[in-house]
Design a protein around this motif. Structure first.
Motif, PDB file in Angstrom:
ATOM      1  N   ALA A  86      30.643  50.873  44.552  1.00 43.36           N
ATOM      2  CA  ALA A  86      30.217  52.011  45.396  1.00 43.36           C
ATOM      3  C   ALA A  86      29.910  51.500  46.865  1.00 43.36           C
ATOM      4  O   ALA A  86      30.372  51.931  47.777  1.00 43.36           O
ATOM      5  N   GLN A 138      28.320  63.038  41.970  1.00 44.08           N
ATOM      6  CA  GLN A 138      28.063  62.028  41.039  1.00 44.08           C
ATOM      7  C   GLN A 138      27.218  61.088  41.429  1.00 44.08           C
ATOM      8  O   GLN A 138      26.998  60.773  42.619  1.00 44.08           O
ATOM      9  N   LYS A 139      26.063  60.713  40.502  1.00 42.59           N
ATOM     10  CA  LYS A 139      25.096  59.810  41.048  1.00 42.59           C
ATOM     11  C   LYS A 139      25.507  58.339  41.489  1.00 42.59           C
ATOM     12  O   LYS A 139      24.770  57.925  42.512  1.00 42.59           O
ATOM     13  N   ASN A 140      26.677  58.098  40.882  1.00 42.12           N
ATOM     14  CA  ASN A 140      27.103  56.514  41.335  1.00 42.12           C
ATOM     15  C   ASN A 140      28.246  56.935  42.216  1.00 42.12           C
ATOM     16  O   ASN A 140      28.997  56.053  42.750  1.00 42.12           O
ATOM     17  N   SER A 144      26.883  59.000  47.887  1.00 43.18           N
ATOM     18  CA  SER A 144      25.984  59.887  47.492  1.00 43.18           C
ATOM     19  C   SER A 144      24.781  59.338  48.534  1.00 43.18           C
ATOM     20  O   SER A 144      24.491  58.069  48.793  1.00 43.18           O
ATOM     21  N   GLN A 147      19.828  57.154  46.592  1.00 41.19           N
ATOM     22  CA  GLN A 147      19.614  55.917  46.143  1.00 41.19           C
ATOM     23  C   GLN A 147      18.559  55.729  45.147  1.00 41.19           C
ATOM     24  O   GLN A 147      17.483  56.093  45.467  1.00 41.19           O
TER      25      GLN A 147
END
Length: 310
Positions: A86, A138-140, A144, A147
């Motif tokens: 990411a 999505q968290k990843n 995003s 953190q």
């Protein structure tokens, strides 16, 4: 993407670096492939820096213009590859947007179809369906703004890809569509997205309110809004026309439209409700989430003051 790709082919000569003091200039022959999966990522990152810093320091070169037009649509294909971290994707999108601002500094003068293609590719990269689910981002996801597990615990960090994408839209989108864009932003129900966006509003105020260039964005504060190579986007040291000050990075009409639309759709009460939603969503994280809450509260207060919200 197909239209942007069709405009260019592999340049006949490799691209060269902008900054060198010896007799040998570093070249980038490994990028001379139409298949971006064959490009070494470190060479691509280095080339994007040269493409952005070279014209700023030395003026435009046809070599850099050809290579940027070639790299842009193909590099975008690399986003979201399963083997890419990411962090790498965030830096890639940020570097591409910086180079876009350097090579296409005046969105109003771009052909309308090219400006729209840039918005539909660069501007929509962080809205790829693979980055979202029914509850939100999505968290990843590489863009995003939430953190987890940093030295502060959890934190809101809308710098890099998040901020660069928002500034791109604010700068290139047709003025009459800015209000619709802001409305769509505020309709996203994900509390982490909304919190990151509020922190971004606070951090980006010098650009969105004062007309400053991205080089003025704080890279070490609590409300992060800078991105990779944004320091290169500085106001000209001398007016292009004598006795005329350099234009603001975001023109006055756009800044006024953005602020007026924001004041119509956002107020202190709504910010408080978003804060309550954030607390509820982050409750399972316990103490690790305290810094996020402090960031949001301070950003919400700064946004209310700076944008003169009711």
């Amino acid at each position: 993407m197909q239209r942007l790709r069709a405009l260019t082919r592999v340049p006949k000569q490799p691209m060269g670096e902008a900054w060198f003091m010896g007799e040998t200039r570093r070249m980038y022959p490994a990028l001379m492939h139409d298949d971006p999966s064959r490009w070494p990522r470190d060479e691509l990152d280095s080339a994007l820096y040269e493409l952005a810093s070279g014209p700023v320091a030395f003026g435009p070169l046809r070599e850099w213009s050809l290579w940027f037009a070639f790299l842009l649509p193909r590099a975008l294909e690399l986003l979201g590859r399963s083997d890419a971290a990411a962090f790498d994707d965030s830096r890639l999108l940020s570097g591409l947007i910086t180079a876009t601002f350097v090579h296409y500094p005046d969105g109003e003068r771009l052909p309308a179809n090219l400006r729209q293609d840039l918005l539909d590719t660069l501007g929509r990269a962080m809205f790829a369906p693979s980055l979202w689910n029914a509850s939100g981002m999505q968290k990843n996801a590489f863009c995003s703004p939430w953190q987890r597990g940093t030295r502060h615990g959890d934190m809101l960090d809308p710098s890099d890809a998040f901020s660069a994408s928002c500034i791109l839209i604010a700068t290139y989108l047709d003025p009459e569509r800015l209000a619709h864009w802001l409305d769509s932003v505020m309709r996203i129900a994900d509390p982490f997205w909304r919190a990151g966006w509020v922190v971004w509003l606070a951090g980006a105020a010098p650009v969105l309110i004062d007309g400053a260039y991205p080089s003025a964005l704080d890279s070490g504060g609590f409300h992060l809004a800078d991105w990779l190579n944004a320091h290169l986007l500085d106001a000209p040291s001398k007016p292009i026309v004598p006795d005329v000050l350099p234009a603001a990075f975001v023109d006055a009409e756009r800044r006024q439209l953005l602020q007026a639309s924001l004041r119509r759709n956002l107020d202190r009460r709504r910010l408080q409700q978003w804060g309550a939603d954030l607390r509820q969503a982050g409750a399972p994280r316990g103490e690790a989430f305290e810094y996020v809450l402090w960031q949001y509260d301070s950003a919400a207060e700064a946004v209310a003051e700076r944008y003169r919200l009711d």
